[in-house]
Write an enzyme that holds these catalytic residues in place. Structure first.
Site, short mmCIF file in Angstrom:
data_model
loop_
_atom_site.label_atom_id
_atom_site.label_comp_id
_atom_site.label_asym_id
_atom_site.label_seq_id
_atom_site.Cartn_x
_atom_site.Cartn_y
_atom_site.Cartn_z
N ARG A 92 0.87 -1.18 0.00
CA ARG A 92 0.00 0.00 0.00
C ARG A 92 0.90 1.23 0.00
NH1 ARG A 92 -3.43 -2.72 -1.47
NH2 ARG A 92 -5.50 -3.16 -0.60
N GLU A 94 -4.49 7.61 -4.90
CA GLU A 94 -4.63 7.00 -6.22
C GLU A 94 -5.89 7.53 -6.89
OE1 GLU A 94 -4.51 2.79 -5.39
OE2 GLU A 94 -2.40 2.83 -4.86
N HIS A 117 -1.55 0.44 -9.69
CA HIS A 117 -2.17 -0.54 -8.78
C HIS A 117 -2.75 -1.74 -9.54
CE1 HIS A 117 -4.05 -0.87 -4.51
NE2 HIS A 117 -3.79 -2.07 -5.01
P1 NAP Z 1 -0.49 -11.48 4.44
O1 NAP Z 1 -0.38 -12.92 4.08
O2 NAP Z 1 -1.34 -11.10 5.60
O3 NAP Z 1 1.00 -10.91 4.64
C1 NAP Z 1 1.31 -9.76 5.32
C2 NAP Z 1 2.53 -10.04 6.19
O4 NAP Z 1 2.93 -8.81 6.84
C3 NAP Z 1 2.24 -11.04 7.30
O5 NAP Z 1 3.30 -11.95 7.41
C4 NAP Z 1 2.09 -10.17 8.52
O6 NAP Z 1 2.45 -10.85 9.69
C5 NAP Z 1 3.11 -9.08 8.22
N1 NAP Z 1 2.90 -7.88 9.02
C6 NAP Z 1 1.74 -7.34 9.47
N2 NAP Z 1 1.98 -6.22 10.19
C7 NAP Z 1 3.32 -6.06 10.19
C8 NAP Z 1 4.18 -5.09 10.78
N3 NAP Z 1 3.70 -4.09 11.52
N4 NAP Z 1 5.50 -5.24 10.61
C9 NAP Z 1 6.00 -6.27 9.90
N5 NAP Z 1 5.24 -7.21 9.32
C10 NAP Z 1 3.91 -7.11 9.46
O7 NAP Z 1 -1.04 -10.64 3.22
P2 NAP Z 1 -0.76 -10.87 1.64
O8 NAP Z 1 -1.86 -11.65 1.05
O9 NAP Z 1 0.63 -11.32 1.45
O10 NAP Z 1 -0.92 -9.34 1.16
C11 NAP Z 1 -0.08 -8.34 1.67
C12 NAP Z 1 -0.57 -6.96 1.32
O11 NAP Z 1 -0.31 -6.71 -0.05
C13 NAP Z 1 -2.09 -6.75 1.46
O12 NAP Z 1 -2.45 -6.37 2.76
C14 NAP Z 1 -2.37 -5.65 0.46
O13 NAP Z 1 -2.33 -4.39 1.08
C15 NAP Z 1 -1.25 -5.76 -0.54
N6 NAP Z 1 -1.69 -6.21 -1.87
C16 NAP Z 1 -1.53 -5.38 -2.92
C17 NAP Z 1 -1.88 -5.80 -4.18
C18 NAP Z 1 -1.70 -4.90 -5.37
O14 NAP Z 1 -2.53 -4.89 -6.25
N7 NAP Z 1 -0.63 -4.15 -5.42
C19 NAP Z 1 -2.44 -7.07 -4.39
C20 NAP Z 1 -2.59 -7.90 -3.28
C21 NAP Z 1 -2.20 -7.46 -2.02
P3 NAP Z 1 1.35 -11.77 10.46
O15 NAP Z 1 0.52 -12.49 9.46
O16 NAP Z 1 2.18 -12.69 11.26
O17 NAP Z 1 0.53 -10.81 11.25
C1 GLV Z 2 -5.11 -5.18 -3.78
O1 GLV Z 2 -4.45 -4.20 -3.59
C2 GLV Z 2 -5.55 -6.03 -2.74
O2 GLV Z 2 -5.37 -5.71 -1.55
O3 GLV Z 2 -6.14 -7.07 -3.08
#
Ligand code: NAP
Ligand code: GLV
Ligand code: GLV
Length: 339
Positions: free
Chosen positions: A245, A274, A293
């Site tokens: 983000r 955005e 994005h």
């Molecule tokens: P996820 O599996 O929940 O991964 C997030 C990781 O960050 C987890 O390991 C979490 O730890 C860790 N975390 C949370 N708070 C933290 C902090 N304060 N300091 C350090 N690490 C921390 O989520 P994901 O599916 O990989 O997605 C991650 C993020 O990518 C989403 O939340 C979204 O904002 C973004 N995203 C963007 C797009 C795009 O279009 N660009 C697409 C998809 C996702 P714990 O689980 O142990 O709490």
């Molecule tokens: C995209 O940014 C998502 O969080 O799925």
């Protein structure tokens, strides 16, 4: 006995086949414009609906939720849900679901696309060819033309080793034999072992990585986690990639870091606001690749996300716990279903 179907408002056009499947359970209204429904429209619509399918561009705050007296479930079409006041929804007994997992590969691939684009100057090189600079120089090949950096055996630093972060790490290990280090709020020893990666604190990840890639959710703790002080700790020549983000990075500090050469380049998919205007300071840098994005933007993934939104809404309708419920504490407040 005929019952009225619950009302579902879908805040943007999804896939027709998925909408059709939802119509068996819900009376569906789809906001069919390209632009998001303005907040005032949400206020009006939410007064009367039982369910909503939302996007990350919809601000779902407590003010809106308190007025949505009949609303029982919000199925977000994204994995991130920082646009929704989860605490408020939970208190009000409103279920919130998201779309984890189905977009991991697409987002990890986009992350790698940005890494390559920045490391090998793909966008700049395309402009060089397309706008005639190559032709004007009358040199087909030169030892020093458009030099970039190699990835093989370099150090990749992952911030947030979740679903997407660990997949990006795995690709770096397997495809380019990279050394991978990571920072997360929790150490993940099983993944360290499985992937052959090491845990470091955040400052060490910044100081030791050649490529830094951010994969944390946006929370109060991660807001501006990458600020001026942290950017100054980045290893000279390193590249910064953000597909999480925008607000995880302080944009003004990022601009300063690029101006002063604290980082050698950046690949950015997400922004604090955005869309960004075409005169945004980030557009000044040749060593920055900007995309709008599009992390999850593949045909396959966007369809799977829509299917998961529908699965959550249908499970809730049938009185089952939705498969990807975000606010599990809501189960204590109200049981699933419209009864
Ligand atoms: P996820 O599996 O929940 O991964 C997030 C990781 O960050 C987890 O390991 C979490 O730890 C860790 N975390 C949370 N708070 C933290 C902090 N304060 N300091 C350090 N690490 C921390 O989520 P994901 O599916 O990989 O997605 C991650 C993020 O990518 C989403 O939340 C979204 O904002 C973004 N995203 C963007 C797009 C795009 O279009 N660009 C697409 C998809 C996702 P714990 O689980 O142990 O709490
Ligand atoms: C995209 O940014 C998502 O969080 O799925
Ligand atoms: C480059 O094209 C080479 O042959 O090395």
């Amino acid at each position: 006995m005929m019952c009225l179907k619950p009302k579902l408002f879908v805040t943007r056009e999804l896939f027709a086949d998925v909408i059709e499947s939802l119509e068996q359970y819900y009376e569906v209204e789809v906001w069919d414009r390209y632009q998001p429904p303005p907040y005032e429209v949400l206020l009006e619509k939410f007064k009367d609906i039982d369910a909503a399918a939302t996007l990350l561009t919809d601000r779902i705050d407590c003010n809106l939720l308190q007025r949505a007296k009949k609303l029982r479930i919000i199925a977000q079409y994204a994995v991130g849900y920082d646009n929704i006041d989860i605490e408020c929804a939970t208190k009000l007994g409103i279920y919130v679901t998201n779309t984890p997992g189905v977009l991991t590969e697409a987002t990890a691939e986009l992350t790698w696309a940005l890494i390559f684009a920045v490391a090998r100057r793909i966008v700049e090189a395309d402009h060089f060819v397309r706008w005639g600079e190559w032709w004007r120089l009358k040199t087909g090949w030169h030892p020093k033309m458009m030099l970039g950096v190699e990835l093989y055996k370099k150090t990749l630093g992952i911030i947030g080793l979740g679903r997407i972060g660990s997949r990006v790490a795995e690709i770096g290990r397997k495809a380019f034999d990279m050394r991978v280090i990571y920072y997360d709020i929790y150490r993940k020893k099983d993944l360290e072992e499985k992937l052959g990666i090491e845990y470091k604190d955040l400052d060490q990840v910044l100081a030791e990585s050649d490529i830094i890639s951010i994969h944390v959710p946006l929370t109060k703790e991660t807001y501006h986690m990458i600020n001026e002080e942290r950017l100054k700790k980045v290893k000279k020549g390193a590249l910064l990639i953000n597909t999480s983000r925008g607000a995880v990075i302080d944009t003004n500090a990022l601009v300063k870091a690029l101006e002063e050469g604290w980082i050698a380049g950046a690949g950015i998919d997400v922004f604090e606001q955005e869309p960004i205007p075409p005169n945004h300071p980030l557009t000044r840098f040749k060593n920055v690749v900007l995309v709008p994005h599009i992390g999850s933007a593949t045909y396959e993934t966007r369809h799977k996300m829509a299917e998961l939104v529908a699965e959550n809404l249908i499970a809730f309708y049938e009185g089952r716990v939705p498969p990807t419920l975000v606010n599990k504490e809501v189960l204590k407040v109200r049981s699933p279903g419209f009864k």
